[in-house]
Design an enzyme around this catalytic site. Structure first.
Site, PDB file in Angstrom:
ATOM      1  N   GLY A 103       0.835  -1.196   0.000  1.00 48.29           N
ATOM      2  CA  GLY A 103       0.000   0.000   0.000  1.00 48.29           C
ATOM      3  C   GLY A 103       0.868   1.243   0.000  1.00 48.29           C
ATOM      4  O   GLY A 103       0.715   2.116  -0.816  1.00 48.29           O
TER       5      GLY A 103
ATOM      6  N   ALA B 172       0.930  -2.644  13.711  1.00 45.62           N
ATOM      7  CA  ALA B 172       1.414  -3.758  14.539  1.00 45.62           C
ATOM      8  C   ALA B 172       1.225  -3.466  16.028  1.00 45.62           C
ATOM      9  O   ALA B 172       0.699  -4.297  16.776  1.00 45.62           O
ATOM     10  CB  ALA B 172       2.890  -4.028  14.236  1.00 45.62           C
TER      11      ALA B 172
ATOM     12  N   ASN C 214       8.614  -9.732  15.712  1.00 50.58           N
ATOM     13  CA  ASN C 214       9.147 -10.834  14.910  1.00 50.58           C
ATOM     14  C   ASN C 214      10.423 -10.316  14.236  1.00 50.58           C
ATOM     15  O   ASN C 214      10.367  -9.404  13.400  1.00 50.58           O
ATOM     16  CB  ASN C 214       8.112 -11.267  13.862  1.00 50.58           C
ATOM     17  CG  ASN C 214       8.593 -12.409  12.984  1.00 50.58           C
ATOM     18  OD1 ASN C 214       9.740 -12.424  12.532  1.00 50.58           O
ATOM     19  ND2 ASN C 214       7.712 -13.360  12.717  1.00 50.58           N
TER      20      ASN C 214
ATOM     21  N   GLU D 127       7.865   2.312   8.815  1.00 47.97           N
ATOM     22  CA  GLU D 127       8.422   3.414   8.042  1.00 47.97           C
ATOM     23  C   GLU D 127       9.791   3.853   8.547  1.00 47.97           C
ATOM     24  O   GLU D 127      10.464   4.659   7.896  1.00 47.97           O
ATOM     25  CB  GLU D 127       7.451   4.596   8.069  1.00 47.97           C
ATOM     26  CG  GLU D 127       6.185   4.292   7.276  1.00 47.97           C
ATOM     27  CD  GLU D 127       5.011   5.155   7.674  1.00 47.97           C
ATOM     28  OE1 GLU D 127       4.724   5.231   8.888  1.00 47.97           O
ATOM     29  OE2 GLU D 127       4.380   5.729   6.790  1.00 47.97           O
TER      30      GLU D 127
HETATM   31 MO1  MOS Z   1       1.855   4.697   5.383  1.00 44.13          MO
HETATM   32  S1  MOS Z   1       2.618   5.984   3.922  1.00 44.13           S
HETATM   33  O1  MOS Z   1       1.043   5.664   6.516  1.00 44.13           O
HETATM   34  O2  MOS Z   1       0.917   3.521   4.689  1.00 44.13           O
END
Ligand code: MOS
Length: 706
Positions: free
Chosen positions: A237, A508, A591, A665
């Site tokens: 995504g 997560a 993990n 991220e």
């Molecule tokens: Mo992220 S760019 O908040 O899927």
């Protein structure tokens, strides 16, 4: 029971994926004979449809419907006070064209090929208006938004920035620009809608199914209860599936009208026209320091493009706020309205473009001071959040840098640019710090212990390729004290308990905390007696960060340090990444294998954004010129050598009961700057207009003896 949380367990959904049995949005083959919709996009960038003739398309073989703004059902309007992910997304709602490629028709036919062929037969006449497509030319029209994304303040001003900066002994004043970029998940945006009476089942590639349901309901003016959104597997995504897009609304409108399943899949080219994108930015960084390297002033001014259809103010200058102990500070954001697709989240929004400027500027300051860039950073490491004064929950940035320097062999860094050569390559090392804000958003999960001793965990979280199925099973099995094989995980359906979905690196931690709480509640219930035939169920939840006192009291972030070694060809200026290391502290890890994969993926995005990716605008029409993956460069395997990511042992007890923070991220926060700084160290050329390409390096390439 051995500890499961943290173990590098293989993905439990891996066999389904490699054998083709994981059903992505366009692959629910159990739905018999769906119709196929193809979107027709505007061929102007700004103006109005004055006539639209669908006769030829309607007469084409297999065509069942051509929907335009003239016959599209009335839709709900987008409410800007609603979340960008759950607000209405009206499509084909009028004759105005607000960016190139905006949908002007949907052609629905019995096969994909028929729909696509007939799409060429829709005759549209436009009144062309002059559009605003040139960011640089419109910088004098910039205005400050009221807020930036995530509800953050547009501006922060601490102390006397102007006075201390102008009086500082050593200064850096540099402007960086970043280009338009797209998320480009492997799985294109796809949706199939199956009507049943007044109900709709929506199979869609979505990061947040609950928000997708709300958005579809608001747009189609339907009761949410009549819509089921299903997204068990998502092929990436990267922000572009947080909200819904035209394929979802058009498939739903057409399916409801035709009372028949309709599938709409974007082509790769359409992804450049029908989605939002990472805004172009220009970022002015100003750093002032004493001669011994103490920062006294830090300024970060960000201007980015915006389409007023839906304001998107990326929180790019907020990435500097938790960094460096400069007592005088100024961070600000501006927008420039253009007639290009709207800004949307792309891979670490805020930090990815923001830290590129911040961390390159810090490297420039180190050069100006003739200091080691790691020592400069450590000297300016704040004791508390430099803008809010909040104590840090658990800040390990210095540890990340020191551990990274040791593992990477930082002491071998070339002392001067163009001083180390390996064959045709001039070699350079770069470092950058990484930081990523931790978000906590309300999420729920249920767990049911069944009489056969298996546990069923349910949440509407999605697995966007991250490993959600696996980590949820690990947390549930360990908390319940049962083998992982006895946990069944069902996610990605709006029928399941609602959460905030996968995005912002929060999926997560939100979901696993809710699952943990559900399992603990279940254990209490199980103490009271045996399991009845229908099983025993318990619910767990996690509160929003604005209702959690820890998130008020503490500054809670994940941290990283990126190290890159590049080679720059001494004759052609070609840049090759030679190796890269990231060392991260993000609390407890669910993990080790899936987390590492996330991090090296993020680092790869960093390399990509600084050396490869750039969508170019055709100045006359506002169309993206390089609108496919041949012209829009992404790194391939040969561009990415051995990248390693190391996670420090860590537990952040302020973040949540599991001590975990997001990693999705973090790998992409600062990685780009490490590469840019390595290029400078290799040849002494500082490119501030990204991506760094050969033609920008060549004029400054040092002339060396062969
Ligand atoms: Mo992220 S760019 O908040 O899927």
């Amino acid at each position: 029971m051995a500890a499961l949380i943290g173990q590098p367990i293989d993905r439990i959904d891996g066999p389904l994926k490699v054998s083709g049995r994981a059903t992505y949005a366009a692959e629910h083959w159990n739905v018999a004979e769906p119709l196929y919709g193809h979107i027709v996009g505007a061929t102007i960038g700004k103006g109005r449809i004055t006539a639209i003739d669908t006769t030829r398309a309607e007469q084409a073989t297999g065509v069942r419907m051509v929907m335009t703004h003239r016959n599209a059902p009335a839709q709900g309007a987008a409410d800007p006070s609603e979340s960008a992910y759950s607000r209405a997304y009206p499509t084909l709602s009028g004759p105005d064209v607000r960016h190139y490629g905006e949908p002007v028709a949907l052609v629905v036919a019995s096969t994909f090929e028929q729909a696509r062929a007939a799409a060429n037969l829709v005759d549209v006449t436009y009144a062309n208006a002059s559009g605003r497509f040139d960011f640089a030319a419109r910088l004098n029209h910039a205005y400050a938004p009221k807020k930036v994304n995530a509800g953050l303040a547009t501006e922060s001003a601490i102390g006397d920035f102007d006075g201390t900066f102008s009086g500082a002994e050593v200064t850096v004043d540099a402007t960086y620009t970043t280009p338009y970029q797209f998320s480009h998940p492997m799985e294109p945006h796809a949706c199939m809608v199956v009507p049943d009476g007044e109900d709709l089942t929506v199979y869609v590639s979505s990061q947040i199914v609950g928000d997708a349901r709300t958005a579809i309901a608001s747009t189609l003016k339907m009761d949410e209860e009549r819509i089921l959104v299903v997204s068990p597997y998502v092929g990436g995504g990267f922000g572009s599936k947080l909200g819904i897009h035209a394929e979802t609304i058009l498939a739903a409108l057409a399916a409801r009208e035709l009372k028949h399943p309709v599938k709409v899949v974007m082509t790769r080219q359409q992804i450049f026209q029908l989605l939002g994108l990472r805004a172009m930015t220009t970022q002015r960084m100003r750093l002032g320091a004493t001669r011994d390297g103490r920062m006294v002033a830090l300024g970060h001014d960000v201007t980015m493009h915006n389409n007023p259809i839906a304001q998107y103010a990326e929180q790019t200058a907020t990435s500097a706020r938790p960094m460096y102990a400069a007592p005088n500070r100024l961070t600000r954001h501006w927008l420039v309205d253009l007639d290009l697709p709207r800004g949307e989240d792309v891979r670490a929004p805020g930090e990815a473009p923001g830290l590129l400027a911040v961390e390159c500027a810090v490297d420039e300051l180190a050069t100006a001071l003739n200091m080691d860039p790691i020592e400069l950073r450590i000297l300016n490491e704040p004791k508390a959040h430099p803008e809010t004064g909040q104590p840090f929950s658990d800040r390990r940035l210095v540890e990340c840098m020191r551990e990274g320097a040791r593992r990477f062999g930082w002491e071998r860094r070339p002392a001067r640019p163009a001083s180390v050569r390996d064959g045709r390559w001039l070699v350079g090392y770069g470092i950058a710090a990484g930081v990523r804000m931790q978000f906590q958003l309300p999420s729920k999960a249920t767990v049911r212990m069944r009489p056969d001793g298996t546990a069923l965990v349910r949440s509407d979280i999605t697995d966007i390729g991250t490993g959600t199925y696996t980590i949820v099973a690990q947390v549930a099995a360990e908390t319940l004290g049962i083998p992982i094989e006895r946990v069944k995980v069902e996610i990605g359906s709006s029928d399941y308990p609602r959460g905030a979905g996968s995005g912002g690196s929060f999926g997560a931690t939100n979901t696993c905390t809710a699952v943990y709480n559900a399992c603990m509640a279940l254990r209490e219930k199980l103490k009271k007696g045996s399991v009845p035939a229908e099983g025993v169920e318990a619910e767990g939840a996690i509160a929003a960060m604005w209702k959690d006192p820890n998130y008020e009291k503490y500054s809670i972030h994940g941290y990283g340090a990126h190290f890159a070694e590049v080679g720059v060809d001494a004759d052609t200026a070609e840049v090759r990444l030679r190796r890269m290391l990231g060392v991260f502290a993000a609390g407890r890890i669910f993990n080790a294998k899936t987390a590492r994969s996330q991090l090296i993926g993020g680092m790869t995005f960093g390399v990509s954004s600084v050396l490869h990716e750039e969508a170019l605008v055709e100045p006359g029409s506002g169309a993206f010129l390089n609108h496919d993956l041949a012209g829009y460069l992404l790194p391939v395997h040969a561009d990415i050598p051995a990248i390693d990511a190391v996670l420090l042992e860590n537990f952040d007890d302020k973040a949540n009961v599991l001590g975990a923070k997001g990693v999705g991220e973090l790998g992409n926060c600062g990685a780009n700057a490490a590469v840019a700084n390595a290029v400078f160290n290799a040849i002494g050329v500082r490119v501030r207009d990204f991506p760094i390409t050969i033609e920008k390096l060549l004029p400054g390439l040092p002339l060396l003896d062969a």
